[in-house]
Motif scaffolding. Structure first.
Motif, PDB file in Angstrom:
ATOM      1  N   PRO A   9      22.912  59.514 116.752  1.00 50.02           N
ATOM      2  CA  PRO A   9      22.112  59.541 115.525  1.00 50.02           C
ATOM      3  C   PRO A   9      22.722  58.734 114.387  1.00 50.02           C
ATOM      4  O   PRO A   9      22.003  58.166 113.579  1.00 50.02           O
ATOM      5  CB  PRO A   9      22.018  61.021 115.168  1.00 50.02           C
ATOM      6  CG  PRO A   9      23.155  61.662 115.874  1.00 50.02           C
ATOM      7  CD  PRO A   9      23.424  60.834 117.093  1.00 50.02           C
ATOM      8  N   THR A  10      24.047  58.636 114.324  1.00 50.64           N
ATOM      9  CA  THR A  10      24.657  57.874 113.240  1.00 50.64           C
ATOM     10  C   THR A  10      24.385  56.385 113.396  1.00 50.64           C
ATOM     11  O   THR A  10      24.206  55.686 112.406  1.00 50.64           O
ATOM     12  CB  THR A  10      26.175  58.112 113.154  1.00 50.64           C
ATOM     13  OG1 THR A  10      26.765  57.814 114.410  1.00 50.64           O
ATOM     14  CG2 THR A  10      26.491  59.539 112.772  1.00 50.64           C
ATOM     15  N   LYS A  11      24.335  55.910 114.610  1.00 48.02           N
ATOM     16  CA  LYS A  11      24.044  54.495 114.850  1.00 48.02           C
ATOM     17  C   LYS A  11      22.638  54.153 114.357  1.00 48.02           C
ATOM     18  O   LYS A  11      22.425  53.127 113.706  1.00 48.02           O
ATOM     19  CB  LYS A  11      24.180  54.178 116.331  1.00 48.02           C
ATOM     20  CG  LYS A  11      24.009  52.727 116.676  1.00 48.02           C
ATOM     21  CD  LYS A  11      24.233  52.485 118.150  1.00 48.02           C
ATOM     22  CE  LYS A  11      24.039  51.031 118.502  1.00 48.02           C
ATOM     23  NZ  LYS A  11      24.224  50.805 119.942  1.00 48.02           N
ATOM     24  N   GLU A  49      23.119  61.264 104.558  1.00 50.15           N
ATOM     25  CA  GLU A  49      22.939  61.879 105.870  1.00 50.15           C
ATOM     26  C   GLU A  49      24.029  61.415 106.835  1.00 50.15           C
ATOM     27  O   GLU A  49      24.554  62.212 107.614  1.00 50.15           O
ATOM     28  CB  GLU A  49      21.571  61.516 106.449  1.00 50.15           C
ATOM     29  CG  GLU A  49      20.408  62.182 105.768  1.00 50.15           C
ATOM     30  CD  GLU A  49      19.086  61.771 106.376  1.00 50.15           C
ATOM     31  OE1 GLU A  49      19.007  61.607 107.613  1.00 50.15           O
ATOM     32  OE2 GLU A  49      18.118  61.591 105.616  1.00 50.15           O
ATOM     33  N   ILE A  50      24.371  60.130 106.768  1.00 49.41           N
ATOM     34  CA  ILE A  50      25.439  59.592 107.624  1.00 49.41           C
ATOM     35  C   ILE A  50      26.749  60.298 107.313  1.00 49.41           C
ATOM     36  O   ILE A  50      27.473  60.716 108.232  1.00 49.41           O
ATOM     37  CB  ILE A  50      25.571  58.074 107.436  1.00 49.41           C
ATOM     38  CG1 ILE A  50      24.329  57.349 107.960  1.00 49.41           C
ATOM     39  CG2 ILE A  50      26.818  57.552 108.124  1.00 49.41           C
ATOM     40  CD1 ILE A  50      24.267  55.879 107.583  1.00 49.41           C
ATOM     41  N   GLN A  51      27.065  60.444 106.037  1.00 49.19           N
ATOM     42  CA  GLN A  51      28.302  61.114 105.644  1.00 49.19           C
ATOM     43  C   GLN A  51      28.314  62.571 106.091  1.00 49.19           C
ATOM     44  O   GLN A  51      29.336  63.088 106.533  1.00 49.19           O
ATOM     45  CB  GLN A  51      28.507  61.021 104.124  1.00 49.19           C
ATOM     46  CG  GLN A  51      28.736  59.617 103.638  1.00 49.19           C
ATOM     47  CD  GLN A  51      29.948  58.981 104.286  1.00 49.19           C
ATOM     48  OE1 GLN A  51      30.980  59.601 104.447  1.00 49.19           O
ATOM     49  NE2 GLN A  51      29.805  57.730 104.688  1.00 49.19           N
ATOM     50  N   HIS A  52      27.169  63.223 105.986  1.00 54.80           N
ATOM     51  CA  HIS A  52      27.064  64.621 106.407  1.00 54.80           C
ATOM     52  C   HIS A  52      27.309  64.746 107.916  1.00 54.80           C
ATOM     53  O   HIS A  52      28.010  65.662 108.371  1.00 54.80           O
ATOM     54  CB  HIS A  52      25.696  65.172 106.039  1.00 54.80           C
ATOM     55  CG  HIS A  52      25.489  66.591 106.458  1.00 54.80           C
ATOM     56  ND1 HIS A  52      26.239  67.621 105.933  1.00 54.80           N
ATOM     57  CD2 HIS A  52      24.626  67.143 107.337  1.00 54.80           C
ATOM     58  CE1 HIS A  52      25.836  68.756 106.499  1.00 54.80           C
ATOM     59  NE2 HIS A  52      24.874  68.488 107.345  1.00 54.80           N
ATOM     60  N   LEU A  53      26.782  63.822 108.709  1.00 58.84           N
ATOM     61  CA  LEU A  53      26.998  63.843 110.153  1.00 58.84           C
ATOM     62  C   LEU A  53      28.465  63.582 110.495  1.00 58.84           C
ATOM     63  O   LEU A  53      29.002  64.195 111.424  1.00 58.84           O
ATOM     64  CB  LEU A  53      26.100  62.828 110.852  1.00 58.84           C
ATOM     65  CG  LEU A  53      24.630  63.195 110.974  1.00 58.84           C
ATOM     66  CD1 LEU A  53      23.842  62.031 111.537  1.00 58.84           C
ATOM     67  CD2 LEU A  53      24.457  64.427 111.833  1.00 58.84           C
ATOM     68  N   LYS A  54      29.102  62.692 109.752  1.00 61.45           N
ATOM     69  CA  LYS A  54      30.522  62.408 110.002  1.00 61.45           C
ATOM     70  C   LYS A  54      31.369  63.635 109.727  1.00 61.45           C
ATOM     71  O   LYS A  54      32.302  63.945 110.469  1.00 61.45           O
ATOM     72  CB  LYS A  54      30.997  61.252 109.130  1.00 61.45           C
ATOM     73  CG  LYS A  54      30.585  59.906 109.629  1.00 61.45           C
ATOM     74  CD  LYS A  54      31.194  58.819 108.753  1.00 61.45           C
ATOM     75  CE  LYS A  54      30.796  57.449 109.237  1.00 61.45           C
ATOM     76  NZ  LYS A  54      31.381  56.385 108.379  1.00 61.45           N
ATOM     77  N   ILE A  55      31.048  64.349 108.654  1.00 59.44           N
ATOM     78  CA  ILE A  55      31.816  65.544 108.295  1.00 59.44           C
ATOM     79  C   ILE A  55      31.602  66.647 109.330  1.00 59.44           C
ATOM     80  O   ILE A  55      32.544  67.332 109.713  1.00 59.44           O
ATOM     81  CB  ILE A  55      31.426  66.033 106.886  1.00 59.44           C
ATOM     82  CG1 ILE A  55      31.915  65.029 105.839  1.00 59.44           C
ATOM     83  CG2 ILE A  55      31.979  67.414 106.602  1.00 59.44           C
ATOM     84  CD1 ILE A  55      31.397  65.306 104.443  1.00 59.44           C
ATOM     85  N   SER A  56      30.371  66.799 109.796  1.00 57.29           N
ATOM     86  CA  SER A  56      30.086  67.864 110.748  1.00 57.29           C
ATOM     87  C   SER A  56      30.693  67.595 112.125  1.00 57.29           C
ATOM     88  O   SER A  56      30.921  68.521 112.890  1.00 57.29           O
ATOM     89  CB  SER A  56      28.582  68.081 110.876  1.00 57.29           C
ATOM     90  OG  SER A  56      27.958  66.937 111.420  1.00 57.29           O
ATOM     91  N   LYS A  57      30.978  66.330 112.446  1.00 57.50           N
ATOM     92  CA  LYS A  57      31.605  66.015 113.738  1.00 57.50           C
ATOM     93  C   LYS A  57      33.069  66.410 113.759  1.00 57.50           C
ATOM     94  O   LYS A  57      33.596  66.749 114.788  1.00 57.50           O
ATOM     95  CB  LYS A  57      31.503  64.511 114.037  1.00 57.50           C
ATOM     96  CG  LYS A  57      30.176  64.100 114.578  1.00 57.50           C
ATOM     97  CD  LYS A  57      30.228  62.659 115.004  1.00 57.50           C
ATOM     98  CE  LYS A  57      28.935  62.250 115.668  1.00 57.50           C
ATOM     99  NZ  LYS A  57      28.985  60.845 116.112  1.00 57.50           N
ATOM    100  N   THR A  58      33.718  66.339 112.618  1.00 61.41           N
ATOM    101  CA  THR A  58      35.161  66.642 112.583  1.00 61.41           C
ATOM    102  C   THR A  58      35.430  68.100 112.376  1.00 61.41           C
ATOM    103  O   THR A  58      34.681  68.938 112.260  1.00 61.41           O
ATOM    104  CB  THR A  58      35.879  65.854 111.480  1.00 61.41           C
ATOM    105  OG1 THR A  58      35.290  66.154 110.229  1.00 61.41           O
ATOM    106  CG2 THR A  58      35.843  64.399 111.785  1.00 61.41           C
TER     107      THR A  58
END
Length: 58
Positions: A9-11, A49-58
């Motif tokens: 989804p980030t891509k 949204e991209i930043q939120h996905l990055k945070i939720s992955k870690t």
């Protein structure tokens, strides 16, 4: 096993973000500041949204 088949989804969001910024730049060059502002605001939402996905992955 087939993790490479999963969609990223980030891509997809990064592609959308760059497309919006490109469209905003073109609108600004044409002098359409209202459209530029709208597209830039939408690009910022996608970036969040991209930043939120990055945070939720870690």
């Amino acid at each position: 096993m087939f993790a490479f088949l999963k969609s990223n989804p980030t891509k997809k969001l990064k592609k959308r973000h760059s497309l919006l910024l490109e469209q905003a730049m073109q609108a600004q060059r044409k002098g359409d500041i209202r459209t530029y502002s709208q597209l830039t605001a939408e690009a910022e939402k996608v970036y969040d949204e991209i930043q939120h996905l990055k945070i939720s992955k870690t």
